[in-house]
Design an enzyme around this catalytic site. Structure first.
Site, short mmCIF file in Angstrom:
data_model
loop_
_atom_site.label_atom_id
_atom_site.label_comp_id
_atom_site.label_asym_id
_atom_site.label_seq_id
_atom_site.Cartn_x
_atom_site.Cartn_y
_atom_site.Cartn_z
N ASP A 313 46.66 55.21 10.07
CA ASP A 313 47.48 54.17 9.48
C ASP A 313 47.90 54.58 8.08
OD1 ASP A 313 47.89 52.14 11.34
OD2 ASP A 313 45.85 51.42 11.09
N ASP A 350 42.78 38.51 -13.55
CA ASP A 350 42.89 39.04 -12.18
C ASP A 350 42.18 40.40 -12.13
OD1 ASP A 350 43.55 39.91 -9.69
OD2 ASP A 350 45.69 39.45 -9.85
N PHE A 383 43.19 33.60 -8.01
CA PHE A 383 43.94 33.80 -6.77
C PHE A 383 43.18 33.19 -5.60
CE2 PHE A 383 44.57 36.24 -2.86
CZ PHE A 383 45.95 36.11 -2.70
N SER A 384 43.90 32.59 -4.69
CA SER A 384 43.32 32.01 -3.48
C SER A 384 44.08 32.54 -2.28
CB SER A 384 43.41 30.48 -3.53
OG SER A 384 43.16 29.93 -2.26
N ASP A 534 45.59 46.95 18.19
CA ASP A 534 45.16 48.35 18.20
C ASP A 534 44.24 48.67 19.38
OD1 ASP A 534 46.46 49.09 15.81
OD2 ASP A 534 44.83 48.27 14.61
#
Length: 695
Positions: A313, A350, A383-384, A534
């Site tokens: 990937d 952050d 952040f959520s 996958d």
């Protein structure tokens, strides 16, 4: 637990493992165990024959110290072979014991028709819904069907950083024994009691001790055939010696007695690799486990050593996955400095790589610094995963009005702005779309009810991967990048990373089709994945590595499981597989090469009395007597097994070179070394046993 549960604490040997291995080595003299290793079983039979001869001689009052020494060293040969296997097994058992310690009897909160009831974890049935909140231990394996939470999986992986588990995605699988540290989730149990992930891990680790791979079985058959050939050859020596004695009129010297012929047989058959073969296979799986990868069988590791096509990937494997801020794109009428100022303020708390990169970019571009006091006055909004927004609220004072700054996904910021009476500009939509087309990630920044602009997060190719892909190419392994990006973006990243090919806008069908096409051409293919989409490709690939963080379907489809959920682990798995094959080949070469020097030690000793002077030319080591020559060869044959145990467990050093160079290096070091080492060692042993008066 600070270390990974599958990793050994300490080096190859610990006092506890050695003590247990010594006892296990004695237990392995059981005939049922010995039969599994035909070469060493032949040594044990020879030791028993010699024991019978010693007992017979004692009953007749004529004890031969030479025969006793031969007998003891034959037993030591078997014991050292057993010890090598027991050491490898002991390390696996230590890991299994560590895993058992993570299992505990907890109660589950079962949800039935909206009503909770407590049930012992051992009584959970497949399909039950259980509730877990912050502080709860997850009672069994399952999939999140409702909610989102942070989960501490250090009991399984050893990694202290929590992971997000949520319903409806590729991060829904949870494992019994892990712990919820925030929020509330509902879990559907997917494994019956006794068939959990931990139970399977323990079973696989302990089963790996006894499992033989197809290559091991084939090599065992080859070694057995060689041993039978040598047995037939040695059996013909005794009647030939008797005939020669009659024809020459020379009295019997005893040089071709049964103990001596047994010693010759044991020295000629490939006892070194026979004694170490099982340890090599077990330790190969052990090295994979120490990398926090669980293989369902040794066959998968061998396949990893032989694969020549790698499907990887893009995100998280070839690129960093944690995208870095590369550009500030202001909205119409907004100064770029103002956008950078607001973006940095929203990112000060952050701690993600993306957030830190925004702070760094603002400093580099506009030298914006000294924000600590301003940040202390504000209230950070973390952040959520639900809101997809972070930011800061700075109250009004005499220097500035109230500032409500938000940074996040385009749709979330659009909703925030419009909810507060603002308008989401069209040029911002175009900027978001353009960044997305290039394969980047757009983050929109807004202050109060006005959009300030967009931050362009760009994924970058991991440092050092270009060189690693070049190494794989030299080994004959072709790399193929899988990405959902369009063809232009995919081609640019593929060229930058140095992969050989790519699949753009990949779908499950495209992955599966490509794997089948490669296999139809005779290639062995490895792939890594974590999602339900996958699963077909993981099942089709010769080596399918599933992420532990992925869905239950993906974990069951692969034949390996990466507990760290690190996509780059696939390259390490290939190297471990190749190291296993190289180690087995190197020690097999060394073992067979050993026989050459033993010919020059024992054969002259056998016929020295019959063909006086004729065999002196073969005694190139200048061994002092027939008995010391034979005994020295037997002692070396036993000691070389124990001397090679560390190499068998650690593995031969792996280098990313072509097959021809590997074979040449193998022949030079282990072929030539296997010939020369015994000449030196047998001579030293011969000198030592004469000095000690053993003969």
């Amino acid at each position: 637990m600070n270390t990974k549960i599958l990793k050994s604490k300490g080096g190859i040997f610990t006092a506890q493992i050695i003590k247990a291995a010594l006892w296990e080595a004695l237990k392995k003299f059981n005939p049922k165990v010995q039969l599994k290793n035909p070469v060493i079983f032949m040594v044990t039979i020879g030791a028993l024959f010699c024991t019978g001869i010693v007992v017979r001689d004692m009953l007749h009052g004529k004890v031969s110290g030479f025969t006793i020494q031969i007998t003891l060293w034959l037993y030591f040969t078997t014991f050292f072979a057993n010890f090598a296997e027991a050491i490898a097994e002991g390390r696996g058992k230590a890991r299994a014991d560590a895993l058992r310690q993570t299992k505990s009897n907890v109660f589950a909160r079962v949800l039935l028709n909206g009503v909770e009831s407590k049930v012992a974890a051992g009584e959970l049935k497949k399909g039950m819904i259980v509730v877990c909140e912050a502080g709860d231990q997850i009672p069994g394996d399952g999939e999140v069907v409702q909610g989102i939470a942070s989960v501490d999986e250090s009991a399984i992986t050893g990694e202290s950083a929590p992971v997000i588990r949520e319903s409806g995605g590729d991060r829904s699988a949870v494992t019994g024994g892990t712990k919820v540290i925030s929020d509330r989730i509902e879990i559907r149990i997917t494994a019956e009691s006794g068939n959990s992930f931990l139970d399977k891990m323990i079973s696989l680790i302990e089963g790996a001790v006894r499992a033989k791979t197809p290559n091991e079985i084939a090599l065992t058959i080859l070694l057995s055939i060689l041993s039978i050939v040598f047995l037939i050859a040695v059996m013909t020596i005794h009647p030939f010696a008797l005939y020669s004695e009659v024809q020459s009129g020379v009295a019997s010297t005893g040089a071709t007695s049964i103990p001596v012929l047994i010693a010759l047989l044991v020295c000629l058959i490939p006892t070194t690799i026979g004694g170490l073969l099982s340890a090599i296979g077990i330790s190969g799986m052990g090295r994979l486990m120490r990398a926090n990868v669980l293989a369902t069988s040794g066959r998968a590791i061998e396949a990893a050593g032989d694969i020549d096509v790698l499907l990887l990937d893009k995100t998280g494997t070839i690129t960093l996955g944690n995208r870095m801020a590369s550009e500030f794109i202001p909205a119409l009428g907004v100064d770029t400095w103002r956008l950078a100022d607001a973006a940095q303020l929203a990112s000060l708390a952050d701690e993600t790589p993306e957030g830190r990169s925004v702070v760094v970019l603002a400093k580099e571009k506009f030298n914006i610094r000294g924000r600590e006091m301003l940040a202390q006055q504000g209230r950070f909004v973390p952040f959520s995963a639900v809101t997809r927004i972070s930011g800061i609220d700075i109250p009004m004072n005499e220097d500035h009005p109230e500032r409500i700054i938000r940074k996040g996904a385009a749709e979330a910021i659009q909703n925030f702005v419009e909810t507060n009476g603002g308008k989401y500009p069209e040029e911002t939509k175009h900027s978001v779309e353009e960044i997305s087309r290039k394969g980047g990630t757009p983050l929109v920044v807004a202050e109060n009810n006005k959009v300030l602009g967009v931050i362009h997060l760009k994924d970058t190719v991991k440092r050092g991967l270009v060189e690693r892909f070049a190494d794989l190419r030299r080994m004959g392994i072709r790399t193929i990048m899988i990405t959902g990006d369009n063809a232009l973006t995919a081609a640019a990243i593929a060229a930058e990373a140095g992969v050989d090919d790519f699949i753009a806008q990949a779908t499950p069908e495209a992955k599966l089709k490509r794997i089948r096409e490669e296999q139809a051409k005779g290639h062995l293919v490895a792939m890594i994945g974590d999602g339900t989409n996958d699963a077909p490709a993981l099942a089709q690939a010769d080596v399918g590595v599933a992420m532990n963080s992925g869905t239950q379907v993906a974990r069951e489809a692969g034949n390996m499981l990466d507990l760290d959920s690190n996509p780059t682990k696939l390259i390490e798995i290939v190297e471990i597989g190749k190291q296993l094959l190289i180690t087995r080949g190197s020690l097999t070469t060394f073992s067979i090469a050993n026989d050459i020097s033993k010919y020059f030690a024992i054969l002259p000793a056998l016929f020295a009395g019959l063909f006086w002077g004729a065999t002196d030319a073969l005694n190139i080591m200048g061994l002092k007597s027939s008995e010391s020559a034979i005994l020295s060869a037997v002692i070396f044959n036993a000691l070389v097994i124990i001397a090679l145990v560390p190499l068998a467990l650690k593995g031969v050093a792996y280098r990313a070179v072509g097959a021809e160079k590997i074979v040449f290096r193998n022949l030079l070091i282990y072929g030539l070394g296997g010939i020369l080492t015994p000449f030196i060692a047998i001579k030293l042993i011969d000198t030592a046993i004469h000095a000690m008066g053993w003969v």
